[in-house]
Design a protein around this motif. Structure first.
Motif, PDB file in Angstrom:
ATOM      1  N   THR A 159      -8.366   7.994  14.111  1.00 44.74           N
ATOM      2  CA  THR A 159      -7.591   7.057  13.280  1.00 44.74           C
ATOM      3  C   THR A 159      -6.088   7.132  13.576  1.00 44.74           C
ATOM      4  O   THR A 159      -5.275   6.730  12.756  1.00 44.74           O
ATOM      5  CB  THR A 159      -7.824   7.335  11.780  1.00 44.74           C
ATOM      6  N   ALA A 162      -4.115   3.775  13.361  1.00 45.21           N
ATOM      7  CA  ALA A 162      -3.897   3.315  11.981  1.00 45.21           C
ATOM      8  C   ALA A 162      -2.779   4.096  11.315  1.00 45.21           C
ATOM      9  O   ALA A 162      -1.957   3.523  10.576  1.00 45.21           O
ATOM     10  CB  ALA A 162      -5.185   3.445  11.177  1.00 45.21           C
ATOM     11  N   ALA A 166       0.606   2.508  10.126  1.00 42.19           N
ATOM     12  CA  ALA A 166       0.939   2.563   8.697  1.00 42.19           C
ATOM     13  C   ALA A 166       2.389   2.981   8.482  1.00 42.19           C
ATOM     14  O   ALA A 166       3.059   2.485   7.566  1.00 42.19           O
ATOM     15  CB  ALA A 166      -0.002   3.532   7.983  1.00 42.19           C
ATOM     16  N   TRP A 360      -0.454  -4.786   7.695  1.00 38.68           N
ATOM     17  CA  TRP A 360      -1.612  -4.037   7.202  1.00 38.68           C
ATOM     18  C   TRP A 360      -2.913  -4.499   7.832  1.00 38.68           C
ATOM     19  O   TRP A 360      -3.881  -3.733   7.896  1.00 38.68           O
ATOM     20  CB  TRP A 360      -1.642  -4.055   5.671  1.00 38.68           C
ATOM     21  N   PHE A 361      -2.953  -5.728   8.335  1.00 37.70           N
ATOM     22  CA  PHE A 361      -4.093  -6.137   9.151  1.00 37.70           C
ATOM     23  C   PHE A 361      -4.169  -5.263  10.401  1.00 37.70           C
ATOM     24  O   PHE A 361      -5.251  -4.864  10.838  1.00 37.70           O
ATOM     25  CB  PHE A 361      -3.965  -7.616   9.549  1.00 37.70           C
ATOM     26  N   THR A 362      -3.006  -4.968  10.989  1.00 41.44           N
ATOM     27  CA  THR A 362      -2.974  -4.088  12.164  1.00 41.44           C
ATOM     28  C   THR A 362      -3.499  -2.701  11.813  1.00 41.44           C
ATOM     29  O   THR A 362      -4.280  -2.115  12.563  1.00 41.44           O
ATOM     30  CB  THR A 362      -1.539  -3.971  12.729  1.00 41.44           C
ATOM     31  N   VAL A 363      -3.060  -2.166  10.681  1.00 40.74           N
ATOM     32  CA  VAL A 363      -3.511  -0.840  10.253  1.00 40.74           C
ATOM     33  C   VAL A 363      -5.039  -0.800  10.156  1.00 40.74           C
ATOM     34  O   VAL A 363      -5.681   0.144  10.610  1.00 40.74           O
ATOM     35  CB  VAL A 363      -2.878  -0.460   8.885  1.00 40.74           C
ATOM     36  N   VAL A 364      -5.632  -1.844   9.591  1.00 44.62           N
ATOM     37  CA  VAL A 364      -7.089  -1.884   9.384  1.00 44.62           C
ATOM     38  C   VAL A 364      -7.845  -2.020  10.703  1.00 44.62           C
ATOM     39  O   VAL A 364      -8.871  -1.366  10.917  1.00 44.62           O
ATOM     40  CB  VAL A 364      -7.457  -3.049   8.428  1.00 44.62           C
ATOM     41  N   PHE A 365      -7.328  -2.838  11.625  1.00 44.04           N
ATOM     42  CA  PHE A 365      -8.117  -3.205  12.813  1.00 44.04           C
ATOM     43  C   PHE A 365      -7.744  -2.473  14.101  1.00 44.04           C
ATOM     44  O   PHE A 365      -8.490  -2.556  15.075  1.00 44.04           O
ATOM     45  CB  PHE A 365      -8.023  -4.716  13.051  1.00 44.04           C
ATOM     46  N   ARG A 368     -10.296  -0.290  15.572  1.00 45.77           N
ATOM     47  CA  ARG A 368     -11.603  -0.948  15.722  1.00 45.77           C
ATOM     48  C   ARG A 368     -11.628  -1.833  16.957  1.00 45.77           C
ATOM     49  O   ARG A 368     -12.573  -1.780  17.736  1.00 45.77           O
ATOM     50  CB  ARG A 368     -11.924  -1.776  14.471  1.00 45.77           C
TER      51      ARG A 368
END
Length: 536
Positions: A159, A162, A166, A360-365, A368
């Protein structure tokens, strides 16, 4: 990895724990302050023009002269560029922690100094403001390589993206806070000191108390930085710096045993073996670095440079774009404090609707779908939306279409932040050797700030219309439509340079930097996959 140190392996495989979130907040508050300080100036530049450059009998309120406006907007970027190079280098020489508190104190002192700018003439006030904003930028510049490097070296490999993203995402909250502080302070002063519109009474439209408004807005940035200082000083040095650069295995194991709350072996013999290997002692200006990481450094510097031209020219001058489409009323129909309020409100809405969600879209994806895919996608959609704004620009200037313009404009910001604005920060902290990591991140970030300087200085002049009414003192430019077309082309170029940047998703920092060189060579021989190549 057979040769991987136990302490580094423990960090790579550690489950997400409380110390990860603590590190995100401590490093992230620096970025909150960075963004607040860099972007709050766009809220108050119009006010500075009204207060210090009022022209008797003029149809429009006072504006900062072109050279003063360029200096006020751009001098912090010059300081940031210098700080990124200097503190990036210093972070590799002295250690991340030793330099980390230094940058924060510079930010606190210079935020307060900016608000206390003095002088007996308008130009001398601006000169004092520029002096403090240069050194404020110098401190902010140090935060880029140090925060990214510290977070990457603390994170686990699953992670890591992320966590670094963040930290950078706190910028979104900093921009949002700048707008909200601007709204609160201007609204309070507007209620306490009512004034007529400029068109009704030019002199009375700017109350003398307005001078306190811009000072309070720029000084507020000192508060979050000051609150973070104690916790930064409590953080231990990163294990990767202590073990791989300072060569102190015992200290690295001791520090991380406390952080991870497990027993770790010191393994001094492994560190000795790694340090004796010829392949792990090359410098920044060596042929070995050029062959292993030359294209990577070109990729990180060029993409960050191109991204920041587009990003900062949009962000710093969004008030001019909103005025151009009628979202903010003409300046002469408002008093000084009302103008500050409406500019701050516009910045807050854009931050709330597109800037913050994009981060925050970047943090989530990011862990992935990977850094490469997000960066390429971001540049692609920024190009598309910029051309969609530019080509039918006359259509968007009609009052009935202004909401559509704002949506399109917000989407360019969304895909900047769910795209290259985040990934250009993350990747340089992952792909270079520990002893050069902070330096290379600083070089990449400095290239970005060079782009910001081009964007913020160049856009002041470029966006002026070639014919018709221009801001006072400005020469003819190429106009807003052509400026947006140029920015679209710059984004397309960013897409092309993204192919030089390697994918670090799921790999340890030592895999990416090849600090286990003999194992790296064996992997290449057996698999045929060389992570030096572009990720396609």
């Amino acid at each position: 990895m057979a040769k991987q140190l136990q302490v580094l392996n423990a960090l790579d495989l550690a489950k997400t724990q409380w110390y990860h979130f603590t590190a995100i907040v401590i490093a992230g508050m620096g970025f909150f302050t960075d963004a607040y300080d860099l972007f709050c100036i766009s809220i108050v530049t119009r006010l500075l023009g009204r207060i210090y450059y009022h022209q008797e009998g003029a149809e429009k309120p006072g504006n900062l002269p072109p050279n003063i406006a360029a200096a006020v907007n751009g001098v912090a970027f010059c300081g940031t560029l210098a700080g990124q190079l200097f503190f990036g280098w210093l972070g590799d020489k002295l250690g991340r922690k030793k330099v980390y508190g230094m940058t924060l104190m510079i930010m606190v002192i210079c935020s307060i100094g900016s608000g206390l700018s003095f002088g007996d003439t308008p130009n001398s006030v601006m000169a004092t403001l520029c002096f403090f904003r240069f050194w404020l930028g110098f401190g902010i510049g140090g935060d880029y390589p140090l925060s990214a490097t510290i977070m990457s070296e603390y994170a686990n490999k699953k992670t890591r993206g992320a966590f670094i993203a963040a930290v950078f995402a706190m910028q979104g909250f900093g921009i949002l806070a700048g707008g909200m502080v601007g709204i609160v302070i201007s609204a309070a002063f507007k209620a306490a000191y009512p004034a007529p519109a400029y068109v009704d009474n030019a002199v009375a439209s700017t109350v003398s108390e307005a001078d306190f408004v811009w000072r309070l807005i720029v000084m507020f940035g000192a508060l979050p930085a000051a609150l973070t200082y104690y916790w930064r000083m409590k953080m231990p040095e990163t294990a990767r710096y202590t073990a791989l650069v300072a060569k102190n295995a015992k200290q690295a194991a001791s520090d991380m045993s406390r952080v991870l709350q497990v027993e770790l072996e010191a393994e001094p013999e492994k560190i000795e073996k790694i340090s004796q290997e010829k392949g792990n002692e090359f410098g920044l200006f060596s042929k070995t670095f050029l062959s292993r990481h030359g294209l990577h450094l070109l990729g990180t510097t060029s993409t960050w440079f191109l991204l920041d031209i587009a990003f900062y020219s949009q962000n710093l001058f969004q008030k001019d774009i909103f005025s151009g489409i009628g979202w903010i009323p003409p300046a002469n129909t408002m008093n000084a404090l009302e103008e500050v309020y409406k500019i701050a409100r516009a910045q807050t809405l854009i931050a709330l609707c597109s800037t913050v969600p994009g981060y925050w879209f970047t943090v989530v994806f990011i862990d992935r779908i990977g850094r490469f895919a997000i960066q390429l996608m971001g540049f692609f959609f920024m190009t598309v939306f910029m051309f969609a704004l530019a080509i039918p620009y006359d259509h968007w200037t009609h009052r009935d279409n202004r909401i559509g313009f704002v949506i399109m404009y917000s989407l360019t910001f969304f895909f900047a932040n769910f795209g290259p604005n985040a990934t250009t920060f993350v990747v340089p902290a992952e792909i270079f050797p520990a002893r050069l990591r902070s330096t290379c991140h600083g070089i990449s970030a400095a290239a970005g700030k060079a782009g910001a300087i081009v964007g913020s200085f160049g856009f002041l002049y470029a966006s002026q219309p070639s014919k018709g009414t221009r801001d006072h003192g400005y020469p003819a430019g190429i106009g807003m439509r052509n400026s947006l077309i140029v920015l679209g082309c710059i984004n397309a170029l960013g897409m092309a340079f993204t192919f030089l940047v390697p994918e670090a998703n799921g790999k340890s920092l030592e895999e990416m930097s090849k600090e286990n060189e003999d194992e790296y060579e064996m992997e290449v021989a057996s698999s045929g996959n060389d992570i030096r190549t572009v990720p396609v």
